[in-house]
Write a protein that holds these residues in place. Structure first.
Motif, PDB file in Angstrom:
ATOM      1  N   ALA A  49       5.860 -14.043 -15.375  1.00  0.00           N
ATOM      2  CA  ALA A  49       6.556 -12.834 -14.920  1.00  0.00           C
ATOM      3  C   ALA A  49       5.702 -12.016 -13.966  1.00  0.00           C
ATOM      4  O   ALA A  49       4.478 -12.098 -13.973  1.00  0.00           O
ATOM      5  CB  ALA A  49       6.930 -11.977 -16.129  1.00  0.00           C
ATOM      6  N   VAL A  50       6.391 -11.221 -13.173  1.00  0.00           N
ATOM      7  CA  VAL A  50       5.763 -10.184 -12.364  1.00  0.00           C
ATOM      8  C   VAL A  50       6.439  -8.884 -12.762  1.00  0.00           C
ATOM      9  O   VAL A  50       7.658  -8.764 -12.703  1.00  0.00           O
ATOM     10  CB  VAL A  50       5.934 -10.435 -10.857  1.00  0.00           C
ATOM     11  CG1 VAL A  50       5.331  -9.279 -10.058  1.00  0.00           C
ATOM     12  CG2 VAL A  50       5.310 -11.759 -10.448  1.00  0.00           C
ATOM     13  N   VAL A  51       5.631  -7.939 -13.215  1.00  0.00           N
ATOM     14  CA  VAL A  51       6.155  -6.638 -13.622  1.00  0.00           C
ATOM     15  C   VAL A  51       5.830  -5.649 -12.508  1.00  0.00           C
ATOM     16  O   VAL A  51       4.663  -5.296 -12.310  1.00  0.00           O
ATOM     17  CB  VAL A  51       5.528  -6.180 -14.957  1.00  0.00           C
ATOM     18  CG1 VAL A  51       6.083  -4.834 -15.371  1.00  0.00           C
ATOM     19  CG2 VAL A  51       5.740  -7.235 -16.030  1.00  0.00           C
ATOM     20  N   PRO A  52       6.852  -5.235 -11.756  1.00  0.00           N
ATOM     21  CA  PRO A  52       6.589  -4.311 -10.649  1.00  0.00           C
ATOM     22  C   PRO A  52       6.369  -2.888 -11.141  1.00  0.00           C
ATOM     23  O   PRO A  52       6.760  -2.529 -12.242  1.00  0.00           O
ATOM     24  CB  PRO A  52       7.865  -4.412  -9.803  1.00  0.00           C
ATOM     25  CG  PRO A  52       8.926  -4.818 -10.765  1.00  0.00           C
ATOM     26  CD  PRO A  52       8.250  -5.634 -11.845  1.00  0.00           C
ATOM     27  N   VAL A  53       5.725  -2.119 -10.321  1.00  0.00           N
ATOM     28  CA  VAL A  53       5.498  -0.689 -10.530  1.00  0.00           C
ATOM     29  C   VAL A  53       4.743  -0.406 -11.827  1.00  0.00           C
ATOM     30  O   VAL A  53       5.149   0.383 -12.655  1.00  0.00           O
ATOM     31  CB  VAL A  53       6.817   0.120 -10.467  1.00  0.00           C
ATOM     32  CG1 VAL A  53       6.521   1.604 -10.329  1.00  0.00           C
ATOM     33  CG2 VAL A  53       7.688  -0.323  -9.306  1.00  0.00           C
ATOM     34  N   GLN A  58      -2.693 -11.449   0.207  1.00  0.00           N
ATOM     35  CA  GLN A  58      -2.752 -10.002   0.011  1.00  0.00           C
ATOM     36  C   GLN A  58      -3.373  -9.354   1.220  1.00  0.00           C
ATOM     37  O   GLN A  58      -4.035 -10.006   2.026  1.00  0.00           O
ATOM     38  CB  GLN A  58      -3.537  -9.651  -1.237  1.00  0.00           C
ATOM     39  CG  GLN A  58      -5.027  -9.849  -1.090  1.00  0.00           C
ATOM     40  CD  GLN A  58      -5.779  -9.071  -2.135  1.00  0.00           C
ATOM     41  OE1 GLN A  58      -5.914  -9.542  -3.226  1.00  0.00           O
ATOM     42  NE2 GLN A  58      -6.261  -7.921  -1.763  1.00  0.00           N
ATOM     43  N   GLY A  59      -3.126  -8.075   1.358  1.00  0.00           N
ATOM     44  CA  GLY A  59      -3.694  -7.291   2.432  1.00  0.00           C
ATOM     45  C   GLY A  59      -3.636  -5.831   2.039  1.00  0.00           C
ATOM     46  O   GLY A  59      -3.173  -5.492   0.951  1.00  0.00           O
ATOM     47  N   PRO A  60      -4.090  -4.946   2.912  1.00  0.00           N
ATOM     48  CA  PRO A  60      -4.045  -3.523   2.586  1.00  0.00           C
ATOM     49  C   PRO A  60      -2.610  -3.065   2.312  1.00  0.00           C
ATOM     50  O   PRO A  60      -1.739  -3.195   3.163  1.00  0.00           O
ATOM     51  CB  PRO A  60      -4.607  -2.849   3.835  1.00  0.00           C
ATOM     52  CG  PRO A  60      -5.376  -3.925   4.533  1.00  0.00           C
ATOM     53  CD  PRO A  60      -4.674  -5.209   4.209  1.00  0.00           C
ATOM     54  N   GLY A  61      -2.356  -2.613   1.101  1.00  0.00           N
ATOM     55  CA  GLY A  61      -1.049  -2.077   0.752  1.00  0.00           C
ATOM     56  C   GLY A  61      -0.009  -3.093   0.322  1.00  0.00           C
ATOM     57  O   GLY A  61       1.148  -2.733   0.122  1.00  0.00           O
ATOM     58  N   TRP A  62      -0.371  -4.375   0.143  1.00  0.00           N
ATOM     59  CA  TRP A  62       0.604  -5.369  -0.285  1.00  0.00           C
ATOM     60  C   TRP A  62      -0.089  -6.556  -0.955  1.00  0.00           C
ATOM     61  O   TRP A  62      -1.278  -6.781  -0.766  1.00  0.00           O
ATOM     62  CB  TRP A  62       1.455  -5.869   0.879  1.00  0.00           C
ATOM     63  CG  TRP A  62       0.659  -6.559   1.954  1.00  0.00           C
ATOM     64  CD1 TRP A  62       0.007  -5.965   2.997  1.00  0.00           C
ATOM     65  CD2 TRP A  62       0.401  -7.962   2.075  1.00  0.00           C
ATOM     66  NE1 TRP A  62      -0.640  -6.917   3.762  1.00  0.00           N
ATOM     67  CE2 TRP A  62      -0.415  -8.152   3.211  1.00  0.00           C
ATOM     68  CE3 TRP A  62       0.766  -9.078   1.332  1.00  0.00           C
ATOM     69  CZ2 TRP A  62      -0.850  -9.403   3.626  1.00  0.00           C
ATOM     70  CZ3 TRP A  62       0.325 -10.334   1.748  1.00  0.00           C
ATOM     71  CH2 TRP A  62      -0.465 -10.484   2.887  1.00  0.00           C
ATOM     72  N   ILE A  63       0.717  -7.267  -1.735  1.00  0.00           N
ATOM     73  CA  ILE A  63       0.261  -8.505  -2.371  1.00  0.00           C
ATOM     74  C   ILE A  63       1.461  -9.431  -2.476  1.00  0.00           C
ATOM     75  O   ILE A  63       2.588  -8.976  -2.676  1.00  0.00           O
ATOM     76  CB  ILE A  63      -0.389  -8.240  -3.739  1.00  0.00           C
ATOM     77  CG1 ILE A  63      -1.114  -9.470  -4.232  1.00  0.00           C
ATOM     78  CG2 ILE A  63       0.613  -7.749  -4.754  1.00  0.00           C
ATOM     79  CD1 ILE A  63      -2.137  -9.169  -5.312  1.00  0.00           C
ATOM     80  N   ARG A  64       1.235 -10.724  -2.281  1.00  0.00           N
ATOM     81  CA  ARG A  64       2.320 -11.695  -2.353  1.00  0.00           C
ATOM     82  C   ARG A  64       2.100 -12.606  -3.555  1.00  0.00           C
ATOM     83  O   ARG A  64       1.036 -13.184  -3.722  1.00  0.00           O
ATOM     84  CB  ARG A  64       2.392 -12.534  -1.089  1.00  0.00           C
ATOM     85  CG  ARG A  64       3.588 -13.492  -1.079  1.00  0.00           C
ATOM     86  CD  ARG A  64       3.664 -14.348   0.174  1.00  0.00           C
ATOM     87  NE  ARG A  64       3.559 -13.535   1.377  1.00  0.00           N
ATOM     88  CZ  ARG A  64       2.754 -13.839   2.416  1.00  0.00           C
ATOM     89  NH1 ARG A  64       2.006 -14.911   2.401  1.00  0.00           N
ATOM     90  NH2 ARG A  64       2.720 -13.056   3.465  1.00  0.00           N
ATOM     91  N   VAL A  65       3.132 -12.709  -4.377  1.00  0.00           N
ATOM     92  CA  VAL A  65       3.145 -13.628  -5.509  1.00  0.00           C
ATOM     93  C   VAL A  65       4.222 -14.653  -5.192  1.00  0.00           C
ATOM     94  O   VAL A  65       5.402 -14.287  -5.075  1.00  0.00           O
ATOM     95  CB  VAL A  65       3.432 -12.913  -6.838  1.00  0.00           C
ATOM     96  CG1 VAL A  65       3.441 -13.906  -7.994  1.00  0.00           C
ATOM     97  CG2 VAL A  65       2.410 -11.808  -7.083  1.00  0.00           C
ATOM     98  N   GLY A  66       3.817 -15.906  -5.021  1.00  0.00           N
ATOM     99  CA  GLY A  66       4.760 -16.916  -4.542  1.00  0.00           C
ATOM    100  C   GLY A  66       5.180 -16.545  -3.141  1.00  0.00           C
ATOM    101  O   GLY A  66       4.352 -16.430  -2.245  1.00  0.00           O
ATOM    102  N   THR A  67       6.459 -16.280  -2.944  1.00  0.00           N
ATOM    103  CA  THR A  67       6.962 -15.882  -1.626  1.00  0.00           C
ATOM    104  C   THR A  67       7.421 -14.428  -1.577  1.00  0.00           C
ATOM    105  O   THR A  67       7.943 -13.977  -0.566  1.00  0.00           O
ATOM    106  CB  THR A  67       8.145 -16.791  -1.209  1.00  0.00           C
ATOM    107  OG1 THR A  67       9.178 -16.679  -2.192  1.00  0.00           O
ATOM    108  CG2 THR A  67       7.699 -18.244  -1.084  1.00  0.00           C
TER     109      THR A  67
END
Length: 122
Positions: A38-42, A16-25
């Motif tokens: 699951a990943v639920v966006p927004v 993760q970093g400012p303004g983003w996060i990574r789940v898996g790839t």
């Protein structure tokens, strides 16, 4: 003591970093909910200050043991009325900054706990 390497079977927050996060790839630049499956966006698209009771009731629907709220780059606490659905369902709740919530999610998920991370990306 014998140690063995184990690999998680579900979603793992890998960076993760400012303004983003990574789940898996996969990288996300909006607030998300992460479960083992699951990943639920927004999620909570308008950020922390616009959180509602409905946002937390939606998290209770996953029936987790605990919900981790990542509040962005700094720790903030939601008003208790917002998290009432979690308390009434007997679901644990912890608020922390998003980096800490991400690390905690990974630890609990690796232990096989039923955890939900609701992460504000900041």
């Amino acid at each position: 003591m014998k140690l063995t390497l184990s690999t998680p079977s579900g979603n793992v927050i890998t960076a993760q970093g400012p303004g983003w996060i990574r789940v898996g790839t996969t990288e996300y630049s909006a607030n998300i909910v992460v479960t083992a499956d699951a990943v639920v966006p927004v999620w909570a698209k308008d950020g922390f200050d616009a959180l509602t009771e409905a946002d937390f009731a939606g998290l209770a629907a996953y029936a987790p043991e605990i919900v981790l709220l990542g509040t962005g780059s700094t720790l903030r606490f939601p008003h208790p009325r917002l998290t009432r659905a979690l308390a009434e369902s007997g679901i644990g709740f912890e608020a922390m900054d998003t980096a800490a919530a991400s690390r905690t999610y990974n630890i609990l998920a690796a232990e096989g706990r039923k955890v939900v991370a609701a992460l504000i990306i900041a």
